[in-house]
Design an enzyme around this catalytic site. Sequence first.
Site, PDB file in Angstrom:
ATOM      1  NE  ARG A 183      -4.227  -0.032   2.093  1.00 42.79           N
ATOM      2  CZ  ARG A 183      -4.283  -0.865   3.171  1.00 42.79           C
ATOM      3  NH1 ARG A 183      -4.100  -0.533   4.406  1.00 42.79           N
ATOM      4  NH2 ARG A 183      -5.109  -1.787   2.926  1.00 42.79           N
ATOM      5  NE  ARG A 228      -3.594   1.390   9.859  1.00 45.99           N
ATOM      6  CZ  ARG A 228      -3.836   0.357   9.022  1.00 45.99           C
ATOM      7  NH1 ARG A 228      -4.907   0.949   7.700  1.00 45.99           N
ATOM      8  NH2 ARG A 228      -4.052  -0.838  10.033  1.00 45.99           N
ATOM      9  CE  LYS A 248      -8.710  -0.703  11.045  1.00 50.45           C
ATOM     10  NZ  LYS A 248      -8.486  -1.907   9.807  1.00 50.45           N
ATOM     11  CE  LYS A 275      -9.258   2.108   8.308  1.00 50.87           C
ATOM     12  NZ  LYS A 275      -9.854   1.573   8.305  1.00 50.87           N
ATOM     13  CB  CYS A 331     -13.671  -5.001   0.106  1.00 47.95           C
ATOM     14  SG  CYS A 331     -13.590  -6.095   0.409  1.00 47.95           S
ATOM     15  CB  CYS A 347      -8.582  -9.992   1.089  1.00 44.49           C
ATOM     16  SG  CYS A 347      -8.912  -9.191   2.569  1.00 44.49           S
ATOM     17  CB  CYS A 394     -14.267 -10.208   5.680  1.00 46.85           C
ATOM     18  SG  CYS A 394     -13.323  -8.695   6.252  1.00 46.85           S
ATOM     19  CB  CYS A 413     -11.629  -2.359   3.120  1.00 47.05           C
ATOM     20  SG  CYS A 413     -10.806  -3.489   4.608  1.00 47.05           S
TER      21      CYS A 413
END
Length: 574
Positions: free
Chosen positions: A82, A151, A218, A220, A439, A445, A484, A488
């Site tokens: 990424r 992020r 994480k 954001k 996603c 993934c 899932c 995302c």
Amino acid sequence: MSENNLLSPNSAPHSDVEDIKKRSNYLRGTLAETLEDTITGSIPDDDNRLMKFHGSYMQDDRDLRMERQKQKLEPAYQFMLRVRAAGGVVTPEQWLMMDRIARKYANGTIRLTTRQSFQLHGVIKWNMKKTIQEVNDAMLTTLAACGDVNRNVMCNPNPYLSEIHSEVYEWASRVSEHLNPRTRAYHEIWLDGEKVIDSRENGEEQEPIYGAVYLPRKFKIGIAVPPSNDVDVFSQDLGLIAIVEEGRLQGFNIAVGGGMGMTHGDHLTYPQVGQVIGFCTPEQLIDVAEKTVTIQRDYGDRSVRKHARFKYTIDDRGIDWFISELNDRLGYSLQEARPYHFDHSGDRYGWVKGSNGRWHFTLFIQNGRVKDEDGYPLMTGLREIAKVHTGDFRLTPNQNLIIANVSPQKKKKIEEFIAEYRLTDGAHFSALRRNSMACVALPTCGLAMAESERYFPTLLDKIEPMLSDAGLQDEDIVIRMTGCPNGCARPMLAEIAFIGKAPGKYNLYLGGGFAGNRLNKLYKENIGEAEILDSLRPIIDHYAKERREGEHFGDFVIRAGYVKEVRSGQDFHS
């Protein structure tokens, strides 16, 4: 400060990931040695946990698993890489670099993400170092694109108000840079920087904001510019709403505690929308961002990772507690929030003339995948445009691309390329498809329970005729799919959402806010395509016949009683 949650030599129980971070010597671990191991295409689990901080996840091609197992071969290990670009803005030269390394080291495609980043898929271990070096040579980075840190900072790519976008983008870049990890591990491992044997410099830790174990999970940040909520500002841990009055940026309303991820069957996990708590001036923004991050660093749950996101820290202690703690750390109180209004969360396609006299063209890129297909040489067309373009490219939060800041002199040439390569603003697609996101999911993934990117266009092919039959083909409806419940593509905010439960099976959610301001609600669980279509058909017909003027689909399904309104994350499962 909670001694139970802040990891220290004498702290209470914590997860194994915290131990890995603590032992890693500021994210070094044994990555350098692991990359030199030519016996296997994989890396040890501890190093894989650390790789996230460097911008990568190890994956394998799940389509090939069974066949390789039969052949007694190890899985087809590969890495997703990424690349961060604060606010999603890159130069034509940087676009050409991404194009080149995608074809040289990855699977020949570029994936535009919902966080305005690039993803490359299919990079093998032996090429990781060369790939990251070439990314950095182009003045981009993979550092902190993943991992328990802040992020990529998102920013509204608004092509209409050029001066405001420029100012907001500058603040997004400054916040991103300020919150970057300071460890030299990235430069040592990937860029052949000089090794720092001791993890201290001049007697001080290398990470003045994060500390030796970084964040519990994480974090954001996104900046929205009303009336557009394309960054889904309420899904962010720290959401910033730009307040523009009389054409000038006055500051930012602050929303805290958003987040999409959850776990199927675990009602202690849930998505959440952020709460607006006040206003700060532009000059206070970096201080507010830093202090918010440090509160999560000190109080976030380090024992249970499913409960470690900032939304749970706030929900467990209360929003008043957070405001008090933030004001104490700032040394001043936030101002009262200013009025604002959002009316959409999608992109505006085609040509737009900005306030600076330059032109912007927004391309529809289905699910963010940039590749050449039969009859649609998208990747080649963008490559040719990048060779002559003198403005910039902007990755949108909806996985689309803006060819931005096109001079009047260059506009004709770029229009010729758009026509030659049949690049599209999506005008020939339904409004539903233009408001769709998915996603990556299978085959790469590791979290995916079901298909998403590869399947969603096919499902839309079957939903679109229902809308057309009902006269709704031009009706904007936000629809999203993920493989899932990690969230995302921010499906929990969509008016219609499908979240993968098992191969070919999805949970169907309805009732999200069109402007990204409300969570949706489970309507049917664990259903396949036939039941999805049978479930949606009568609702679509009902909406067409009985909607009120200007009423969005998400509002209608609540008013009509198909689902209850979700007012907060704790109501999501009830």
